[in-house]
Design a protein around this motif. Structure first.
Motif, PDB file in Angstrom:
ATOM      1  N   LEU A 115       0.927  -1.185  -0.054  1.00 17.07           N
ATOM      2  CA  LEU A 115      -0.036   0.140  -0.094  1.00 17.07           C
ATOM      3  C   LEU A 115       0.840   1.321   0.154  1.00 17.07           C
ATOM      4  O   LEU A 115       1.702   1.545   0.892  1.00 17.07           O
ATOM      5  CB  LEU A 115      -0.901  -0.072   1.106  1.00 17.07           C
ATOM      6  N   LEU A 116       0.864   1.817  -1.153  1.00 20.86           N
ATOM      7  CA  LEU A 116       1.864   3.153  -1.211  1.00 20.86           C
ATOM      8  C   LEU A 116       1.390   4.309  -0.745  1.00 20.86           C
ATOM      9  O   LEU A 116       0.096   4.739  -1.446  1.00 20.86           O
ATOM     10  CB  LEU A 116       2.393   3.306  -2.544  1.00 20.86           C
ATOM     11  N   LEU A 117       1.520   4.777   0.418  1.00 23.14           N
ATOM     12  CA  LEU A 117       0.799   5.818   1.112  1.00 23.14           C
ATOM     13  C   LEU A 117       1.244   7.292   0.523  1.00 23.14           C
ATOM     14  O   LEU A 117       2.522   7.294   0.480  1.00 23.14           O
ATOM     15  CB  LEU A 117       0.618   5.754   2.581  1.00 23.14           C
ATOM     16  N   ASN A 118       0.594   8.269   0.510  1.00 27.08           N
ATOM     17  CA  ASN A 118       0.838   9.508   0.272  1.00 27.08           C
ATOM     18  C   ASN A 118       1.493  10.253   1.439  1.00 27.08           C
ATOM     19  O   ASN A 118       1.012  10.139   2.462  1.00 27.08           O
ATOM     20  CB  ASN A 118      -0.226  10.387  -0.261  1.00 27.08           C
ATOM     21  N   THR A 119       2.828  11.048   1.055  1.00 25.75           N
ATOM     22  CA  THR A 119       3.419  11.358   2.298  1.00 25.75           C
ATOM     23  C   THR A 119       2.942  12.832   3.016  1.00 25.75           C
ATOM     24  O   THR A 119       3.013  13.289   4.011  1.00 25.75           O
ATOM     25  CB  THR A 119       4.775  11.814   2.111  1.00 25.75           C
ATOM     26  N   GLY A 191       3.047 -10.676  -6.019  1.00 29.75           N
ATOM     27  CA  GLY A 191       2.859  -9.395  -5.330  1.00 29.75           C
ATOM     28  C   GLY A 191       1.988  -8.473  -5.998  1.00 29.75           C
ATOM     29  O   GLY A 191       1.912  -8.533  -7.262  1.00 29.75           O
ATOM     30  N   GLN A 192       1.409  -7.404  -5.271  1.00 35.26           N
ATOM     31  CA  GLN A 192       0.902  -6.548  -5.867  1.00 35.26           C
ATOM     32  C   GLN A 192       0.926  -5.241  -5.242  1.00 35.26           C
ATOM     33  O   GLN A 192       1.417  -4.828  -4.014  1.00 35.26           O
ATOM     34  CB  GLN A 192      -0.576  -6.831  -5.733  1.00 35.26           C
ATOM     35  N   ILE A 193       0.952  -4.165  -5.931  1.00 35.93           N
ATOM     36  CA  ILE A 193       1.050  -2.566  -5.609  1.00 35.93           C
ATOM     37  C   ILE A 193      -0.418  -1.906  -5.789  1.00 35.93           C
ATOM     38  O   ILE A 193      -0.881  -1.912  -6.758  1.00 35.93           O
ATOM     39  CB  ILE A 193       1.990  -2.160  -6.520  1.00 35.93           C
ATOM     40  N   VAL A 194      -0.523  -1.227  -4.761  1.00 36.13           N
ATOM     41  CA  VAL A 194      -1.751  -0.343  -4.672  1.00 36.13           C
ATOM     42  C   VAL A 194      -1.320   1.039  -4.721  1.00 36.13           C
ATOM     43  O   VAL A 194      -0.685   1.388  -3.459  1.00 36.13           O
ATOM     44  CB  VAL A 194      -2.668  -0.738  -3.650  1.00 36.13           C
ATOM     45  N   ILE A 195      -1.758   1.574  -5.545  1.00 35.63           N
ATOM     46  CA  ILE A 195      -1.509   3.493  -5.567  1.00 35.63           C
ATOM     47  C   ILE A 195      -2.675   3.856  -5.403  1.00 35.63           C
ATOM     48  O   ILE A 195      -3.647   3.575  -5.971  1.00 35.63           O
ATOM     49  CB  ILE A 195      -0.628   3.567  -6.954  1.00 35.63           C
ATOM     50  N   PHE A 196      -2.694   4.974  -4.593  1.00 35.26           N
ATOM     51  CA  PHE A 196      -3.840   5.753  -4.077  1.00 35.26           C
ATOM     52  C   PHE A 196      -3.993   6.998  -4.997  1.00 35.26           C
ATOM     53  O   PHE A 196      -3.026   7.690  -5.094  1.00 35.26           O
ATOM     54  CB  PHE A 196      -3.840   6.153  -2.722  1.00 35.26           C
ATOM     55  N   THR A 197      -5.041   7.029  -5.511  1.00 33.25           N
ATOM     56  CA  THR A 197      -5.433   8.132  -6.632  1.00 33.25           C
ATOM     57  C   THR A 197      -5.072   9.455  -5.744  1.00 33.25           C
ATOM     58  O   THR A 197      -5.140   9.509  -4.393  1.00 33.25           O
ATOM     59  CB  THR A 197      -6.684   8.146  -7.175  1.00 33.25           C
ATOM     60  N   PHE A 240       6.212   6.941  -4.064  1.00 29.22           N
ATOM     61  CA  PHE A 240       5.075   6.432  -3.893  1.00 29.22           C
ATOM     62  C   PHE A 240       3.630   6.960  -5.166  1.00 29.22           C
ATOM     63  O   PHE A 240       2.568   6.333  -4.951  1.00 29.22           O
ATOM     64  CB  PHE A 240       4.266   6.900  -2.455  1.00 29.22           C
ATOM     65  N   HIS A 241       3.972   7.601  -6.080  1.00 32.45           N
ATOM     66  CA  HIS A 241       3.165   7.862  -7.158  1.00 32.45           C
ATOM     67  C   HIS A 241       3.482   7.299  -8.373  1.00 32.45           C
ATOM     68  O   HIS A 241       4.678   6.724  -8.366  1.00 32.45           O
ATOM     69  CB  HIS A 241       3.403   9.364  -7.379  1.00 32.45           C
ATOM     70  N   SER A 242       2.451   7.044  -9.022  1.00 28.16           N
ATOM     71  CA  SER A 242       2.597   6.045 -10.182  1.00 28.16           C
ATOM     72  C   SER A 242       3.972   6.436 -11.086  1.00 28.16           C
ATOM     73  O   SER A 242       4.501   5.721 -11.761  1.00 28.16           O
ATOM     74  CB  SER A 242       1.336   5.880 -10.966  1.00 28.16           C
ATOM     75  N   TRP A 243       3.929   7.834 -11.422  1.00 31.85           N
ATOM     76  CA  TRP A 243       4.980   8.583 -12.186  1.00 31.85           C
ATOM     77  C   TRP A 243       6.348   7.939 -11.573  1.00 31.85           C
ATOM     78  O   TRP A 243       7.289   7.500 -12.290  1.00 31.85           O
ATOM     79  CB  TRP A 243       4.751   9.702 -12.314  1.00 31.85           C
ATOM     80  N   GLY A 244       6.740   8.486 -10.410  1.00 29.97           N
ATOM     81  CA  GLY A 244       7.998   8.072  -9.876  1.00 29.97           C
ATOM     82  C   GLY A 244       8.187   6.600  -9.972  1.00 29.97           C
ATOM     83  O   GLY A 244       9.354   5.964 -10.048  1.00 29.97           O
ATOM     84  N   PRO A 515      -2.836  24.719  -2.309  1.00 29.11           N
ATOM     85  CA  PRO A 515      -2.672  23.353  -1.608  1.00 29.11           C
ATOM     86  C   PRO A 515      -2.492  22.425  -2.761  1.00 29.11           C
ATOM     87  O   PRO A 515      -3.371  21.936  -3.250  1.00 29.11           O
ATOM     88  CB  PRO A 515      -4.063  23.336  -0.849  1.00 29.11           C
ATOM     89  N   ARG A 516      -1.135  22.154  -2.843  1.00 24.99           N
ATOM     90  CA  ARG A 516      -0.886  20.985  -3.869  1.00 24.99           C
ATOM     91  C   ARG A 516      -0.415  19.841  -3.167  1.00 24.99           C
ATOM     92  O   ARG A 516       0.361  19.974  -1.861  1.00 24.99           O
ATOM     93  CB  ARG A 516       0.208  21.741  -4.774  1.00 24.99           C
ATOM     94  N   ASN A 517      -0.524  18.640  -3.846  1.00 22.58           N
ATOM     95  CA  ASN A 517      -0.031  17.416  -3.182  1.00 22.58           C
ATOM     96  C   ASN A 517       1.440  17.193  -3.879  1.00 22.58           C
ATOM     97  O   ASN A 517       1.859  18.212  -4.769  1.00 22.58           O
ATOM     98  CB  ASN A 517      -0.747  16.221  -3.482  1.00 22.58           C
ATOM     99  N   PRO A 518       2.220  16.306  -3.489  1.00 26.10           N
ATOM    100  CA  PRO A 518       3.497  16.107  -3.850  1.00 26.10           C
ATOM    101  C   PRO A 518       3.556  15.927  -5.495  1.00 26.10           C
ATOM    102  O   PRO A 518       4.790  16.314  -5.910  1.00 26.10           O
ATOM    103  CB  PRO A 518       4.101  14.816  -3.017  1.00 26.10           C
ATOM    104  N   THR A 519       2.859  15.741  -6.188  1.00 21.40           N
ATOM    105  CA  THR A 519       2.827  15.564  -7.757  1.00 21.40           C
ATOM    106  C   THR A 519       2.318  16.792  -8.221  1.00 21.40           C
ATOM    107  O   THR A 519       2.303  16.794  -9.422  1.00 21.40           O
ATOM    108  CB  THR A 519       1.917  14.457  -7.957  1.00 21.40           C
ATOM    109  N   GLY A 520       1.975  17.745  -7.509  1.00 22.46           N
ATOM    110  CA  GLY A 520       1.676  19.122  -8.060  1.00 22.46           C
ATOM    111  C   GLY A 520       0.170  19.091  -8.246  1.00 22.46           C
ATOM    112  O   GLY A 520      -0.298  20.259  -8.838  1.00 22.46           O
TER     113      GLY A 520
END
Length: 533
Positions: A115-119, A191-197, A240-244, A515-520
């Motif tokens: 579970l890749l969580l947003n910082t 294994g599986q990766i869950v990325i949160f929108t 943690f983001h799909s692009w990185g 108010p931007r998130n880490p991906t802008g």
């Protein structure tokens, strides 16, 4: 070019078709056959081919591929010792550094569910996600201990730990100490990766990313973004983001040296590019703007001539930002348009961005993109409709059991756009962002692109608001450059000369920052309500 010719060309450029030790190639092939096209095979194959090459340079120093694999194996053994099983969910809340990478690949070797969580997740939001997704273990950087305070502390392990780390919380390094560094058998469950929108308007949804079944997605990606083998990659976009994550996981095939920093500091990025002669920089558009806003003396002194690729995605890329960046640094921007769910849709090269600023680019190899009307019919070039896509990147659906809408086998991106006569795609905005003002369809993007070109405007986002006369109108939230003074009336007059009358904003609200998130992406739910400003 035939598919075979295309494949050989790409594989040769990224270094998979080259003269190497037969024994090392055999070892790399063994890992690929064992794990398939997945993160464990990517890392193990890279280490088999170039064991002594530096894999990661981060705030702790540097680590070679052979040592990185050994650490991953030790952590995998430690997770098994704690009783974790394939398909167990393990939350990962970390910045960019070696322990983030080690944890991620170790969980995949276990067959777990990452579970890749947003910082930037709040304490309550993270608690809700961890409970909803049934996280058995939480691996977090020390700075986030307060964010997981409402969760069972016996399930918390530190990834990155500072010198003053609490003694009662184990670290990954502690758990790995004394564990065997030998390899692990393939788990019964993949294994599986869950990325949160992004969750810009509500609680993020968990999007399941399936590992590719073969090398076709990799070939499509590298066919459009010309990575070369054994390059140095400054990976500034969050892992943690799909692009990185996409650039890291696909990039392993090229056996790069990754430069990872826990914090994005523009001046440090420029120094890293110069010091390590980096060929690739992976960013989001907000980072590009911050690089342009860096200390002018640092920009002037930095030698970034080695930079061949500035790979960017995560939010809309304004045409003037792309041109300004390339004029200041190098003609290196490759803009990736896509989403967590869709994978890629189109990719714009420096040539595309010079010729048609603001374009989302062209359709890559083995990808189908169509612009459809409300009845599902394809519209001609120049006409706006809903963008639909099909590619080789499998989407596993959302963790709540839902999935995206499809039309004739093509995924609905939720974006509106059009193709020009040259086959370049342009994105007008989100389908649900469009407003109807005075009977006209209006997209916030048009006004955003106009206002950002004003000499006093540093940042801007536009939303729709109700209007008694027009039905809906646009409202702009604006951040000014330091030292600039412009009022609402002046910007409204400026807008009147740059956009259609129905796109002129009803209100302009000035903020210190958006108010931007880490991906802008702008977190619109955090914008002040118009009736309170």
């Amino acid at each position: 070019m035939s598919d075979l010719g295309y494949t050989v060309k790409v594989l040769r450029r990224i270094g998979l078709v080259s003269v190497q030790s037969p024994l090392r190639l055999a070892k790399a092939g063994f890992h690929l056959a064992k794990w398939g096209p997945a993160l464990p095979s990517g890392l193990n194959a890279a280490a088999a081919r170039y064991p002594d090459q530096i894999a990661i340079i981060d705030d702790a120093g540097q680590i070679a591929y052979r040592d990185l694999v050994a650490e991953v194996n030790r952590v995998t053994a430690a997770l098994k010792e704690r009783g974790l099983q394939p398909s167990d969910s393990i939350a990962l809340l970390a910045r960019n550094h070696r322990w983030m990478v080690i944890a991620l690949i170790a969980i995949m070797q276990l067959g777990g569910r990452v579970l890749l969580l947003n910082t930037m997740a709040s304490r309550s939001q993270l608690t809700d996600l961890a409970v909803r997704e049934d996280a058995r273990l939480l691996i977090v950087d020390q700075e986030f201990l307060g964010v997981v305070a409402d969760l069972p502390q016996e399930s918390v392990v530190l990834g990155w730990a500072d010198a003053d780390a609490p003694e009662d919380v184990p670290t990954l390094s502690d758990l790995a100490d004394g564990q065997p560094s030998s390899g692990h058998p393939k788990p019964k469950r993949h294994g599986q990766i869950v990325i949160f929108t992004s969750g810009t308007t509500g609680l993020p949804k968990g999007a399941k990313r399936e590992e590719p079944k073969d090398l076709k997605p990799l070939l499509a990606f590298f066919g459009s973004i010309p990575y070369r083998g054994n390059s140095t990659v400054v990976l500034a976009a969050p892992l943690f983001h799909s692009w990185g994550l996409l650039n890291f996981s696909f990039g392993l095939t090229t056996v790069p040296t990754y430069v990872l920093r826990r914090r994005f500091v523009p001046e440090q990025v420029l120094r890293d590019i110069e010091q390590h002669r980096a060929r690739v920089l992976v960013v989001v558009p907000l980072m590009m703007q911050r690089l342009l806003d860096a200390d002018p003396e640092v920009i002037d002194a930095a030698d970034v001539s080695s930079l061949e690729i500035t790979a960017t995605s995560g939010s809309a890329l304004a045409g003037d930002l792309a041109i300004h960046f390339m004029d200041t640094f190098t003609d290196s921007i490759y803009n990736f348009y896509g989403a967590t769910e869709t994978g890629w849709v189109t990719i714009a090269s420096p040539k595309d961005l010079r010729a048609a600023p603001g374009t989302a680019g062209r359709v890559p190899w083995r990808t189908t993109v169509k612009v459809l009307d409300a009845e599902g019919r394809e519209v001609p070039a120049g006409e706006t409709g809903v963008i639909h896509v099909r590619n080789d990147m499998p989407f596993g659906g959302y963790t709540d059991g839902n999935t995206k809408a499809f039309a004739d086998g093509l995924m609905n991106t939720g974006d509106l756009g059009y193709f020009d006569a040259e086959g370049r795609l342009f994105v007008a905005g989100r389908d649900d962002d469009m407003i109807i003002s005075g009977g006209e369809n209006v997209f916030p993007r048009e006004l955003e692109d106009a206002l950002i070109e004003h000499e006093s405007v540093q940042d801007v986002v536009v939303t729709g608001v109700d209007d008694a006369q027009w039905g809906q109108r646009l409202a702009a939230y604006v951040v000014l450059h330091d030292g600039h003074d412009v009022d609402e009336a002046e910007l409204v007059e400026y807008a009147k000369t740059h956009v259609a009358r129905f796109a002129v904003p009803k209100r302009i609200v000035f903020l210190d920052e958006l108010p931007r998130n880490p991906t802008g992406k702008v977190m619109k739910r955090e914008l002040p309500a118009l009736d309170s400003v």
